[in-house]
Design an enzyme around this catalytic site. Structure first.
Site, short mmCIF file in Angstrom:
data_model
loop_
_atom_site.label_atom_id
_atom_site.label_comp_id
_atom_site.label_asym_id
_atom_site.label_seq_id
_atom_site.Cartn_x
_atom_site.Cartn_y
_atom_site.Cartn_z
N CYS A 1 -74.06 1.58 -15.61
CA CYS A 1 -75.25 2.43 -15.46
C CYS A 1 -75.31 3.10 -14.09
O CYS A 1 -76.06 4.05 -13.90
CB CYS A 1 -76.51 1.61 -15.69
SG CYS A 1 -76.52 0.78 -17.27
N ASN B 1 -82.14 2.79 -22.71
CA ASN B 1 -81.18 2.78 -21.60
C ASN B 1 -79.89 3.45 -22.07
O ASN B 1 -79.17 2.90 -22.91
CB ASN B 1 -80.94 1.33 -21.19
CG ASN B 1 -79.95 1.19 -20.05
OD1 ASN B 1 -79.25 2.14 -19.70
ND2 ASN B 1 -79.89 0.01 -19.47
N HIS C 1 -83.10 4.57 -12.60
CA HIS C 1 -82.38 4.30 -13.84
C HIS C 1 -83.40 3.88 -14.90
O HIS C 1 -84.27 3.06 -14.65
CB HIS C 1 -81.36 3.20 -13.58
CG HIS C 1 -80.67 2.71 -14.82
ND1 HIS C 1 -80.23 3.58 -15.80
CD2 HIS C 1 -80.34 1.46 -15.23
CE1 HIS C 1 -79.67 2.86 -16.77
NE2 HIS C 1 -79.72 1.59 -16.45
C1 LIG Z 1 -84.24 -8.15 -22.06
C2 LIG Z 1 -85.68 -8.28 -21.58
C3 LIG Z 1 -86.51 -7.14 -22.15
C4 LIG Z 1 -86.25 -9.59 -22.10
O1 LIG Z 1 -87.60 -9.70 -21.69
P1 LIG Z 1 -88.12 -11.08 -21.08
O2 LIG Z 1 -89.54 -10.91 -20.79
O3 LIG Z 1 -87.20 -11.42 -19.92
O4 LIG Z 1 -87.91 -12.05 -22.28
P2 LIG Z 1 -87.11 -13.42 -22.32
O5 LIG Z 1 -85.64 -13.16 -22.29
O6 LIG Z 1 -87.69 -14.36 -21.30
O7 LIG Z 1 -87.49 -13.93 -23.74
C5 LIG Z 1 -88.82 -14.33 -24.06
C6 LIG Z 1 -88.89 -14.69 -25.53
O8 LIG Z 1 -88.79 -13.48 -26.31
C7 LIG Z 1 -87.73 -13.61 -27.27
N1 LIG Z 1 -87.13 -12.31 -27.50
C8 LIG Z 1 -86.04 -11.76 -26.88
N2 LIG Z 1 -85.82 -10.53 -27.38
C9 LIG Z 1 -86.79 -10.31 -28.32
C10 LIG Z 1 -87.08 -9.22 -29.15
N3 LIG Z 1 -86.34 -8.09 -29.16
N4 LIG Z 1 -88.15 -9.31 -29.96
C11 LIG Z 1 -88.92 -10.41 -30.00
N5 LIG Z 1 -88.68 -11.50 -29.20
C12 LIG Z 1 -87.63 -11.43 -28.38
C13 LIG Z 1 -86.79 -14.59 -26.64
O9 LIG Z 1 -85.97 -15.21 -27.63
C14 LIG Z 1 -87.73 -15.56 -25.99
O10 LIG Z 1 -88.23 -16.43 -26.99
P3 LIG Z 1 -88.46 -17.98 -26.66
O11 LIG Z 1 -89.50 -18.01 -25.57
O12 LIG Z 1 -88.94 -18.53 -27.97
O13 LIG Z 1 -87.13 -18.51 -26.24
C15 LIG Z 1 -85.78 -8.29 -20.04
O14 LIG Z 1 -85.24 -9.48 -19.53
C16 LIG Z 1 -85.05 -7.15 -19.42
O15 LIG Z 1 -85.36 -5.98 -19.65
N6 LIG Z 1 -84.07 -7.41 -18.54
C17 LIG Z 1 -83.30 -6.39 -17.88
C18 LIG Z 1 -82.30 -5.86 -18.88
C19 LIG Z 1 -81.69 -4.58 -18.44
O16 LIG Z 1 -82.36 -3.71 -17.95
N7 LIG Z 1 -80.38 -4.46 -18.65
C20 LIG Z 1 -79.63 -3.30 -18.39
C21 LIG Z 1 -79.54 -3.07 -16.94
S1 LIG Z 1 -78.50 -1.71 -16.63
#
Ligand SMILES: CC(C)(COP(=O)(O)OP(=O)(O)OC[C@H]1O[C@@H](n2cnc3c(N)ncnc32)[C@H](O)[C@@H]1OP(=O)(O)O)[C@@H](O)C(=O)NCCC(=O)NCCS
Length: 342
Positions: free
Chosen positions: A113, A283, A253
């Site tokens: 990215c 993204n 980004h």
């Molecule tokens: C991926 C992202 C959205 C997840 O959000 P989060 O608030 O961190 O969520 P978590 O990973 O803590 O998961 C929380 C819960 O939601 C669940 N969950 C994950 N994806 C889900 C989805 N698409 N729909 C519903 N529930 C989901 C998880 O399984 C977890 O459940 P649990 O508590 O029963 O285990 C977030 O971490 C993120 O955006 N990170 C950066 C990613 C990024 O930008 N990457 C590219 C960079 S270039």
């Protein structure tokens, strides 16, 4: 005065096929409310029949050349930011150069990215030294090919797209003023494709374990992203001699609206200083910053003399930021109007 790389042309291309949150809810255990509240994303574009990394890049590049009033034959260099190539060899830049009808050198920078800002800065060095005058920089990603559409933690985030800029040495001090490029390979495993490379070549086992798809530790990437958005912005603005509050627009980004909101709070800057289009495209990796830049120009959010900062972060883990002062070219008509005139 140093020759600065000024943005004199811009263009974008996104596939017409839309993948909404409701569509994803039919594919994995998720829903619109969860995706919207955690990411701000409502829909993303996914490549259609016949669309490739090269076709998307070429469409964006043609629009950028039209706006610049330039023929591909006049290009001195093409740099393509991409981590989702048509083939492992050669890199997309060569196909793009051929399709455009250009005869200049062309190479690809794979920095996830952060790739577009890495490429912009690289192109800027060739202009600063006076070696090249007309440089095309494209950010393109057909990232859907590397997405596991059974993994709800990643498949909701990403989309395909392309955008491009044409750079020329400025006459009036506009252009690339300051930059920072960074890499922290110790965190590489937080966002990677574990299979299909030379360490773990493609095999039935790799496919069965779905190791040819992107794996991500979302929480670690989130923390890294917020940290880098803030520190990189402070570093590049201080280098450019600009107060962050005096920037006309910040182009972060487009990974997740929450990352942008958290960074805005950390920096004590209003959210409306940050350009956001993540709700429309998700993204798009290397295409994300240029897609946002092009839309900001098209929407009149960037005028001649305005100063903007672009900050990217992503796999590597890597980051890259650049401060750019907009030149006279952005006062021109939108690409659509230019294309219609051509
Ligand atoms: C991926 C992202 C959205 C997840 O959000 P989060 O608030 O961190 O969520 P978590 O990973 O803590 O998961 C929380 C819960 O939601 C669940 N969950 C994950 N994806 C889900 C989805 N698409 N729909 C519903 N529930 C989901 C998880 O399984 C977890 O459940 P649990 O508590 O029963 O285990 C977030 O971490 C993120 O955006 N990170 C950066 C990613 C990024 O930008 N990457 C590219 C960079 S270039």
């Amino acid at each position: 005065m140093t020759r600065r790389a000024d943005i004199v042309g811009w263009g974008k291309y996104v596939p017409s096929r839309v993948l909404t949150n409701a569509d994803l809810a039919q594919m994995v255990d998720t829903n619109d409310e969860w995706i919207t509240s955690r990411t701000g994303i409502k829909e993303r574009r996914i490549r259609g029949e016949g669309e490739t990394t090269t076709t998307m890049a070429v469409a964006a590049a043609r629009e950028a050349l039209t706006v610049a009033g330039m023929d591909a034959a006049e290009l001195d260099l093409i740099v393509v930011a991409n981590s989702s190539p048509d083939y492992l060899l050669p890199a997309p830049a060569n196909f793009v150069q051929h399709e455009l009808g250009a005869s200049c050198p062309a190479f690809t920078i794979a920095a996830g990215c952060s790739g577009f800002v890495y490429s912009l800065v690289t192109a800027g060095q060739f202009i600063a030294t006076g070696v090249y005058r007309n440089v095309l920089v494209i950010g393109v990603e057909l990232i859907s090919y590397a997405i596991d559409y059974t993994d709800r933690g990643t498949c909701i985030l990403f989309g395909d797209g392309a955008a491009a800029v044409v750079l020329q040495p400025s006459e009036d001090g506009a252009g690339l003023m300051a930059f920072e490029l960074g890499s922290d390979g110790g965190q590489a495993h937080h966002l990677w494709v574990p299979g299909g490379g030379t360490v773990n070549p493609i095999s039935q086992d790799v496919v069965d374990k779905r190791e040819h798809y992107i794996r991500m530790n979302g929480q670690e990437v989130f923390k890294f992203a917020v940290r880098k958005l803030s520190t990189c912005l402070r570093n590049i603005t201080s280098q450019a001699g600009v107060n962050p509050a005096d920037l006309d627009l910040i182009i972060p980004h487009q990974a997740n609206l929450r990352i942008i909101e958290t960074a805005a709070r950390t920096l004590d800057l209003p959210l409306d200083k940050f350009f956001v289009n993540v709700h429309k495209y998700g993204n798009t990796s290397a295409a994300s910053i240029p897609l946002a830049l092009v839309e900001a120009i098209e929407e009149g959010r960037l005028k001649p003399g305005d100063t903007t900062a672009m900050i990217a972060f992503g796999s590597g883990l890597s980051w890259a930021g650049a401060v750019v002062r907009m030149g006279e070219a952005v006062a021109r008509a939108t690409p659509q109007e230019q294309v219609a005139l051509a």
